[in-house]
Design an enzyme around this catalytic site. Structure first.
Site, PDB file in Angstrom:
ATOM      1  N   GLU A  82      46.208  29.592  61.610  1.00 23.66           N
ATOM      2  CA  GLU A  82      45.035  30.103  60.915  1.00 23.66           C
ATOM      3  C   GLU A  82      44.070  30.790  61.875  1.00 23.66           C
ATOM      4  O   GLU A  82      43.458  31.814  61.531  1.00 23.66           O
ATOM      5  CB  GLU A  82      44.355  28.969  60.155  1.00 23.66           C
ATOM      6  CG  GLU A  82      45.174  28.514  58.949  1.00 23.66           C
ATOM      7  CD  GLU A  82      44.913  27.072  58.530  1.00 23.66           C
ATOM      8  OE1 GLU A  82      43.834  26.535  58.873  1.00 23.66           O
ATOM      9  OE2 GLU A  82      45.795  26.475  57.880  1.00 23.66           O
TER      10      GLU A  82
ATOM     11  N   TYR B  14      40.271  19.524  58.693  1.00 24.90           N
ATOM     12  CA  TYR B  14      41.479  18.720  58.882  1.00 24.90           C
ATOM     13  C   TYR B  14      41.133  17.284  59.266  1.00 24.90           C
ATOM     14  O   TYR B  14      41.854  16.346  58.917  1.00 24.90           O
ATOM     15  CB  TYR B  14      42.380  19.363  59.938  1.00 24.90           C
ATOM     16  CG  TYR B  14      43.109  20.577  59.420  1.00 24.90           C
ATOM     17  CD1 TYR B  14      44.306  20.444  58.721  1.00 24.90           C
ATOM     18  CD2 TYR B  14      42.598  21.847  59.608  1.00 24.90           C
ATOM     19  CE1 TYR B  14      44.969  21.549  58.226  1.00 24.90           C
ATOM     20  CE2 TYR B  14      43.254  22.966  59.115  1.00 24.90           C
ATOM     21  CZ  TYR B  14      44.435  22.810  58.423  1.00 24.90           C
ATOM     22  OH  TYR B  14      45.087  23.912  57.927  1.00 24.90           O
TER      23      TYR B  14
ATOM     24  N   SER C  30      47.236  39.669  43.984  1.00 21.07           N
ATOM     25  CA  SER C  30      47.918  40.666  44.808  1.00 21.07           C
ATOM     26  C   SER C  30      47.201  42.004  44.693  1.00 21.07           C
ATOM     27  O   SER C  30      46.659  42.363  43.646  1.00 21.07           O
ATOM     28  CB  SER C  30      49.369  40.826  44.349  1.00 21.07           C
ATOM     29  OG  SER C  30      50.096  39.638  44.528  1.00 21.07           O
TER      30      SER C  30
ATOM     31  N   TYR D 102      47.760  39.664  49.301  1.00 19.98           N
ATOM     32  CA  TYR D 102      46.802  39.331  48.259  1.00 19.98           C
ATOM     33  C   TYR D 102      45.422  39.112  48.867  1.00 19.98           C
ATOM     34  O   TYR D 102      45.268  39.017  50.092  1.00 19.98           O
ATOM     35  CB  TYR D 102      47.235  38.058  47.515  1.00 19.98           C
ATOM     36  CG  TYR D 102      47.473  36.862  48.413  1.00 19.98           C
ATOM     37  CD1 TYR D 102      46.420  36.107  48.920  1.00 19.98           C
ATOM     38  CD2 TYR D 102      48.772  36.492  48.771  1.00 19.98           C
ATOM     39  CE1 TYR D 102      46.643  35.018  49.755  1.00 19.98           C
ATOM     40  CE2 TYR D 102      49.007  35.411  49.609  1.00 19.98           C
ATOM     41  CZ  TYR D 102      47.942  34.682  50.087  1.00 19.98           C
ATOM     42  OH  TYR D 102      48.167  33.613  50.924  1.00 19.98           O
TER      43      TYR D 102
END
Length: 399
Positions: A140, A98, A209, A191
Site C-alpha cells: 500500500e 492494522y 471502474s 477503478y
C-alpha cells in the site's frame, strides 16, 4: 517467511481456526464497531457489513494467506495480497489501522476459541497476522507513492460535467477535477472509489471502474442501481442515481486496481455479464486508441439488448479495431442484434486463442462457469484475470 515452529502450530490449529473464522470475524466486527463506530463513516461499507460479504471476504483472505504460508513457508505470497492492497489504497487504509484491527481480531479469536488458544497458538497466529499486515502495508505504501496521495487524505473533489442515462437502471457520470488540475495517470481496467455523504450524515463509498479511455481528460464512471432483493439496496448507487446531476461535486480516490491490460501483443479476450462490462469498456477504449495490432475477442451476456449498458461503446471500439469481434448473449430479444445469441453464455463455437490473456467480470456464478469453460479450452489459469466489485468472495470460496 514463516518460522518452522510457527508453521507446525499453524498446521495443527488451522482446522479449528478455519472452522471458526466466520464466528471470529462476526465477533471481531461487532466489537470493533461498537467501540469505534466512526470506522463506519467513510471507511467500511455498511451494506457489505449488513449482508455479511465483508466478513466472508476477511475470513477467506486470512485462511488463504495462512494456507499459502504453509505450502511455501519461505515465500511471502505478495501476489495473493495485491488485490487487497489495491482495495485498501482506494479507501485510504493507514498503517496504524492494522494495529487497531489486530487488537480486536485477536480478542475475538480468544473469545471464540477459548482455552484452545494457548500461548503457542496465539504467538503463531500473531506471526501470521503481522506477516500479512506487513506485506499489505508495504504494498500500500508503494501504491500511495505511485499515486502521489497521502493515505490520510486520499480524496479529491471532482465536478460532474454531464450525466447520461445509459439504460433504465444505469447512468454514466462524466467528471473533471474541480481544482482545474490534470487527471492522474490511469491503467486500462482500473477503478476509483467514490465517497458520498448519505442523508443521515454518514459517508459511504463504493468502487466504480473507469469506462473512459486512460488518456481522456474527462473521466467517466458508469453506475448501475443495485437492488438488493434479499439484501439491502446499494446506498451509494441509489444516491448517485437519485441525487447527482451535472454541476454537482463528488469525492474520488486516485485510480487503483491490479486487473489491468499489459502492453504485449498477445490476444485479448474480454468476458463480462451485466454491469461487469464496465472495466471491459475501459480496456476496449484503450485498445481502440493504442493497440491496433492485437487480436481482441469481446464476449458479453445480459438480460436483453436494452439492458446492455454501453453497448454502443463496445460496438464502436470493436469496429475501430481491425482484428476484433464481439458476440453477445441475451436472455430476451437476442434476434434484434445480428451478433447476438439467445440464452446464457456458452463458448461452444467461439474461437478462443490459446495464448490469450483473459479478463472476467460479472457475478461469481457467471465467472466460475466461464472460467471452467476457458480452462477446458486450454487457456492457462494464470492467464485468466478477474475483477469483482466490493470484497472478493471468490477468494473466500477457494480458501
Amino acid at each position: 517467511m514463516l518460522s518452522t515452529e510457527s508453521a507446525s502450530v499453524i498446521r495443527a490449529s488451522l482446522p479449528a481456526v478455519g472452522g471458526a473464522l466466520d464466528a471470529i470475524t462476526t465477533r471481531f466486527y461487532a466489537t470493533m464497531f461498537a467501540d469505534r463506530p466512526e470506522l463506519l463513516d467513510g471507511l467500511f461499507n455498511r451494506g457489505n457489513q449488513a449482508s455479511g460479504v465483508q466478513r466472508q471476504a476477511l475470513a477467506g483472505s486470512i485462511a488463504a494467506f495462512a494456507g499459502a504460508l504453509l505450502d511455501h513457508p519461505d515465500v511471502r505470497p505478495d501476489a495473493l495480497l495485491d488485490r487487497i492492497a489495491h482495495k485498501h489504497a482506494a479507501v485510504g487504509v493507514t498503517p496504524e489501522q492494522y494495529t487497531l484491527v489486530h487488537k480486536y481480531l485477536f480478542a475475538a479469536i480468544a473469545e471464540v476459541l477459548g482455552e484452545a488458544v494457548t500461548p503457542e497458538v496465539a504467538a503463531a497466529w500473531d506471526e501470521v497476522y503481522w506477516l500479512m499486515a506487513g506485506a499489505l502495508i508495504a504494498q500500500e505504501a508503494r501504491l500511495y507513492l505511485e499515486a502521489r496521495v497521502q493515505p490520510e487524505a486520499p480524496w479529491r473533489r471532482w465536478t460532474v460535467t454531464e450525466r447520461r442515462e445509459e439504460t433504465p437502471d444505469t447512468v454514466s457520470l462524466l467528471l473533471q477535477p474541480s481544482d482545474g488540475g490534470s487527471t492522474p495517470a490511469v491503467r486500462a481496467g482500473q477503478y476509483v472509489s467514490v465517497r458520498v455523504r448519505m442523508p443521515d450524515g454518514v459517508h459511504q463509498l463504493r468502487q466504480y471502474s473507469l469506462t473512459s479511455a486512460p488518456g481522456d481528460a474527462t473521466w467517466r464512471i458508469t453506475v448501475k442501481r443495485v437492488r438488493g432483493d434479499d439484501a439491502p439496496d446499494g446506498e451509494v448507487s441509489a444516491f448517485l442515481h437519485d441525487h447527482v446531476r451535472a454541476g454537482d461535486h463528488l469525492a474520488l480516490s486516485a485510480p487503483f486496481g491490479e486487473v489491468t491490460l499489459d502492453d504485449s501483443d498477445r490476444p485479448v479476450v474480454l468476458v463480462s455479464a451485466g454491469i461487469g462490462c464496465t472495466p471491459m469498456v475501459g480496456i476496449l477504449n484503450h485498445l481502440a486508441t493504442t493497440s491496433f495490432d492485437r487480436q481482441v475477442v469481446v464476449l458479453h451476456a445480459d438480460a436483453s439488448p436494452s439492458a446492455h449498458a454501453l453497448r454502443a461503446d463496445m460496438a464502436r471500439a470493436v469496429a475501430e479495431l481491425p482484428d476484433a469481434r464481439a458476440t453477445y448473449w441475451y436472455e430476451r430479444c437476442a434476434a434484434d442484434v445480428p451478433e447476438a445469441r439467445g440464452g446464457f453464455m456458452d463458448l461452444d463455437g467461439i474461437a478462443v486463442p490459446a495464448d490469450a490473456v483473459v479478463f472476467l467480470c460479472g457475478s461469481l456464478p457467471f465467472m466460475r462457469a466461464v472460467r471452467g469453460q476457458l480452462l477446458d479450452r486450454g487457456v492457462a489459469a494464470r492467464d485468466i484475470h478477474y475483477e469483482v466489485f466490493g470484497p472478493d468472495l471468490w477468494l473466500a470460496e477457494t480458501a
